[in-house]
Design an enzyme around this catalytic site. Sequence first.
Site, PDB file in Angstrom:
ATOM      1  N   ILE A 188      -5.412  -5.481  -3.142  1.00  0.00           N
ATOM      2  CA  ILE A 188      -4.537  -4.591  -3.893  1.00  0.00           C
ATOM      3  C   ILE A 188      -5.383  -3.678  -4.780  1.00  0.00           C
ATOM      4  O   ILE A 188      -5.079  -2.498  -4.953  1.00  0.00           O
ATOM      5  CB  ILE A 188      -3.502  -5.401  -4.712  1.00  0.00           C
ATOM      6  CG1 ILE A 188      -2.531  -6.087  -3.726  1.00  0.00           C
ATOM      7  CG2 ILE A 188      -2.754  -4.519  -5.692  1.00  0.00           C
ATOM      8  CD1 ILE A 188      -1.534  -7.021  -4.367  1.00  0.00           C
ATOM      9  N   LYS A 232      -2.545 -14.496 -15.002  1.00  0.00           N
ATOM     10  CA  LYS A 232      -3.712 -15.037 -14.305  1.00  0.00           C
ATOM     11  C   LYS A 232      -4.972 -14.768 -15.116  1.00  0.00           C
ATOM     12  O   LYS A 232      -5.273 -13.621 -15.436  1.00  0.00           O
ATOM     13  CB  LYS A 232      -3.816 -14.354 -12.929  1.00  0.00           C
ATOM     14  CG  LYS A 232      -5.062 -14.724 -12.152  1.00  0.00           C
ATOM     15  CD  LYS A 232      -5.085 -14.044 -10.788  1.00  0.00           C
ATOM     16  CE  LYS A 232      -6.412 -14.302 -10.081  1.00  0.00           C
ATOM     17  NZ  LYS A 232      -6.556 -13.506  -8.863  1.00  0.00           N
ATOM     18  N   ALA A 234       0.839  -1.204   0.000  1.00  0.00           N
ATOM     19  CA  ALA A 234       0.000   0.000   0.000  1.00  0.00           C
ATOM     20  C   ALA A 234       0.874   1.254   0.000  1.00  0.00           C
ATOM     21  O   ALA A 234       0.626   2.197  -0.765  1.00  0.00           O
ATOM     22  CB  ALA A 234      -0.932   0.001   1.205  1.00  0.00           C
TER      23      ALA A 234
END
Lengths: 500, 526
Positions: free
Chosen positions: A342, A74, A11
């Site tokens: 995320i 992915k 972050a």
Amino acid sequence: MNVLIVGGGTAGWMSAAALSRLLPPRTIDITLVESEQIGTVGVGEATVPHIRFFNQRLGFDEADFIARTGATFKLGIEFRDWARKGDAYLHPFGAYGEPLDGVPFHQAWLQARRLGLAGDLPRYSLPVRAAAADRFRPPDPDPEAIGSTYSYAYQFDALRYAAFLRAHAERRGVRRVEGRITDTELDGESGFVTAVTLEDGRRLEADLFIDCSGFRGLLIEQALETGYENWQHWLPCDRAWAAPCPADGPPPPYTRATALEAGWAWRIPLQHRVGNGHVYASDFIDDDAAQDALLAQMEHPPSDAPRQLRFVTGKRRRQWHRNVVAIGLASGFLEPLESTSIHLIQLAIGYLVEHFPDPDFDPVCAAEFNRIMDLEYERIRDFLVLHYHATEREDTAFWRHMKHLDIPDSLRARMALFRERGVVTPYRHGMFLDASWYAVYFGQRVTPAAPDPAAVGLDAERLKTHLERLDQGIGEAVEAMPPHAEYLDGLLARPRGAAA
Amino acid sequence: MNAPVEAFTIAILGEGPEAWLAALAMARTVPVARRPVTVLTDPDAPVSSPAVALHPSVTDWHNALRLDDATLVNRAAGAFSFGAALTGWTGPEQTWFNPFSGFGAPIGPVPFYPIALKLRAAGVPMRLSNFSLAALAAQTNRFQVPDRAPGSVLSTCRHGLHADAHGLAKLLRESALAAGVVEEQGTIRDIEWAPDGAVTALRLDGDRRLEAGLWLDASGPAARLASRLQANRRDDWSGLLPCDRRLQARVRTVGTPPPYRHLETMAQGVIEHLPLHGSTALSAWFDASEIDDESVHLKVRDAAGAERLEGLTIEPFRPGRAVEPWVANCVALGEAAMQLEPLGPGAFHFARTALQRLLELMPGEGGSEAVRTEFNRRAAEEQDHARDFVLAHYRLNARQGEPFWDAARQGAVTPGLAHRREVFEARGIVPLEDEEPLEADAWLNLFDEHGLVPRHAGPLVAGLDLDTLAGHAEKVRTFMLGALRTMPSHEDTLLSLRVAKGQLESTIESVSLAPPGRGEDRTARK
Ligand SMILES: Cc1cc2nc3c(=O)[nH]c(=O)nc-3n(C[C@H](O)[C@H](O)[C@H](O)COP(=O)(O)OP(=O)(O)OC[C@H]3O[C@@H](n4cnc5c(N)ncnc54)[C@H](O)[C@@H]3O)c2cc1C
Ligand SMILES: Cc1cc2nc3c(=O)[nH]c(=O)nc-3n(C[C@H](O)[C@H](O)[C@H](O)COP(=O)(O)OP(=O)(O)OC[C@H]3O[C@@H](n4cnc5c(N)ncnc54)[C@H](O)[C@@H]3O)c2cc1C
């Protein structure tokens, strides 16, 4: 304006990299403070496609990024044993099929299935079939091509991604301070944070503080006592064991989430290893049994000792309070079932830029930021609850509890609408599009009572041809894709462009 | 093949374009052989509005209905529109233009509005509509159907269309009948109810009976059926919006209609000019406690510059909406569901979005409980946003020293409008929610023209110097003026469509000015 980012996990460094890139130079001065002694949470490896736009806006070269973060591609998440033991489905990054005569594809498919003309729904999704065949290639840029009907994300090493972002941010002038914050000063009148003090006595002042200090919420909670909205009654998992292991064969282009007796296990394939973890509810299983369950389903013994993580699902009552904006785990926690954390970091950064404080800290900006982030959080929460609640499992106390859960009203209404007529109402703010909801509904045996009347009116011959054409087109497109490992190797072998 | 037959038949009440649009949409989605559609028209029904304004997304919808601009131009006295000109709202004699489309162009991630704000703060006069090709074209009576080529200036425009209501209804009726819709004429004598509150059949004059499983009430403000369902309560907006009577009429015109509609204020209300081919439809909304019908009649006549108004009707106007437009098996559409002055989209547009929602949520064999709840939830959200847009015009008006307008400035503000205004004034952005009838730029322009000034233009524009911004604005403007120069006049565009049809005079329906079988001034009162 002086900005102090507290924390150097994903972050903190995403915020530093993005703000230094997006905000006009000379208008802000960014410092990031982190403590090696405390370290980062170190997990957070699976993402959703939006990360690509984040990387693009920051000017990252994809091949360089893939190489430096050990990343794989992915196409979605495979869910095993969720509705029933033995079930498996992939939630793909892409919609099923194509509409026919204005009738949404899933409705046409429902009708075709009633007429005995359709195969299983996943047949009509390119990313599902590519994932099943372990193939990958980026989508075709021609929007008319069937090869354009999906998107993709990455699986990467969180520590390496933070280091990658750090290098980028430091090149853009972000100052990094190493040290542990031991004290926070508040303005007596406004209650604003004025400065933090480090263990060695150094004092760091700023106008805006971005709290990326992880679960502890050093500023947002410990200093400002903003309060927390606890969602554990809807999502009772509160702990995780995480452990890496060597891979058994080439990495598949997807993440796996397997339902266990009181939670679920992730398997995230990277280039150099596999990330494993078990997210569980401590009310229903003890820590040792949970660790055993993780190890039992791993393909190899762990290469590092399993680490335990504890969390409380929910969110801060306000993500932006006074002059503190919480981003990342400091803002709240939603379990990584759909790899959303995320993305929430990315959203918060985007909305922060849009509502970036002026020197007077107009409270309207904070309120609007909080309103939008609340919607995002709540809508992801509903989507996660759906995974647990849409089950037939009653084999353990945990699954009985989830099956009979008193779910949020917003989700109840959505599920009722889908059960009755197969409709998913789109959101303006809310990361999961209708295609994602269809995937989980159908994958978890929530099926509409009957199709759209317009689908019932479709000509059977046309329907049949439409489905056959899709099936064949997808089959050919998948056939033409290289194996994921081969595509990855080709990319890594290419001479790399310098990181931007 | 033994596919299951549809669970019900559909009956639609009404005779205007909304009713026939509904019929056509229903018949086009499921063949009438499977799901019969009947339209129940009432020969004694009050006259509907003389003209309708099709909002841009309506023209997108043509395809599904197999209609096109050319047909509407030829058969429904159609004239194009790029938006609305508004006079007197922001100050005496002041006119501003709200196009259907947006403004300017961004510089990378920096939107145009903060650019305009920063330039304005430096003394450069910046009016948003001067950076809208649609507004510039409207002002100079030019019109070209926007293309969709990405990168073309013309693609930044969106267009709507004004049509004669009678011509449009006729056109839609023909298509609907051709698609197998049945028309029945009759007056409702009695309603047959099922125990669960659903309507099973209507008893009509002449001992006839009409059965249906789903009823769509598009019969206008009278809501002939919907008003009879007990649960159909109304959310009354008369405490918010001041006008409680409406005048409708039309005047003959010669020459080319302007490619926009005009909304001007008068001391006690609003007058709308909706130009068509060969005539202009006029409407006025006013406060009956401030002005009598005859005076309004004269004012509208003068505003139109005409000797006399034709097809004049004056009737009560009740701003508000059905709390639940869909009750049991009856769905209210258009003015049967909501009455609202069309400072934004009009009743026909909302009938259209309701139909779209209904098609999406059409009950199947699984029942109608959840779809009905969802339909009503979304309708309420959309309609409240539409009301807030209208309300903003009144609350922010700048007509001073007149009781009607002074009071309109003072009244309560809904939380939705307060929130939008607050965020705009903080940051120059307009928050949007799920069911929005208007784009953000329409709100931005409204707030901006009414003199609201954001306190801060956001962080991104701070990084751009004035020369860059001025150069950018100049470039955008030059680009648009260039496109404007090559744009044909509205007249030429209309002519080309008529010629393209190939049957110039012969097929143009002569649109009767007075509604069929109806005397003038029927409902006018002194
Ligand atoms: C089990 C688990 C699995 C997850 N899986 C995924 C996933 O697959 N996908 C996904 O998107 N997300 C996932 N997440 C979430 C993801 O890990 C986080 O969103 C992400 O890592 C961001 O963490 P962070 O930077 O907010 O916090 P942290 O990584 O905890 O960083 C906190 C930072 O603050 C610093 N700090 C703290 N206190 C002080 C102090 N007093 N003085 C100085 N510095 C201080 C620390 O040194 C550190 O740098 C997962 C989370 C968990 C718990
Ligand atoms: C169909 C139609 C389209 C129209 N489109 C436009 C259009 O695109 N642009 C337009 O300006 N007018 C538009 N108008 C309004 C009309 O042209 C005005 O009457 C005219 O602009 C007023 O000019 P003025 O010199 O009488 O006075 P003013 O309105 O007092 O204007 C004087 C100058 O100040 C500028 N100005 C006015 N208000 C603002 C403001 N809020 N912020 C910054 N500058 C401002 C004007 O552009 C002008 O340069 C439109 C009118 C119609 C009927």
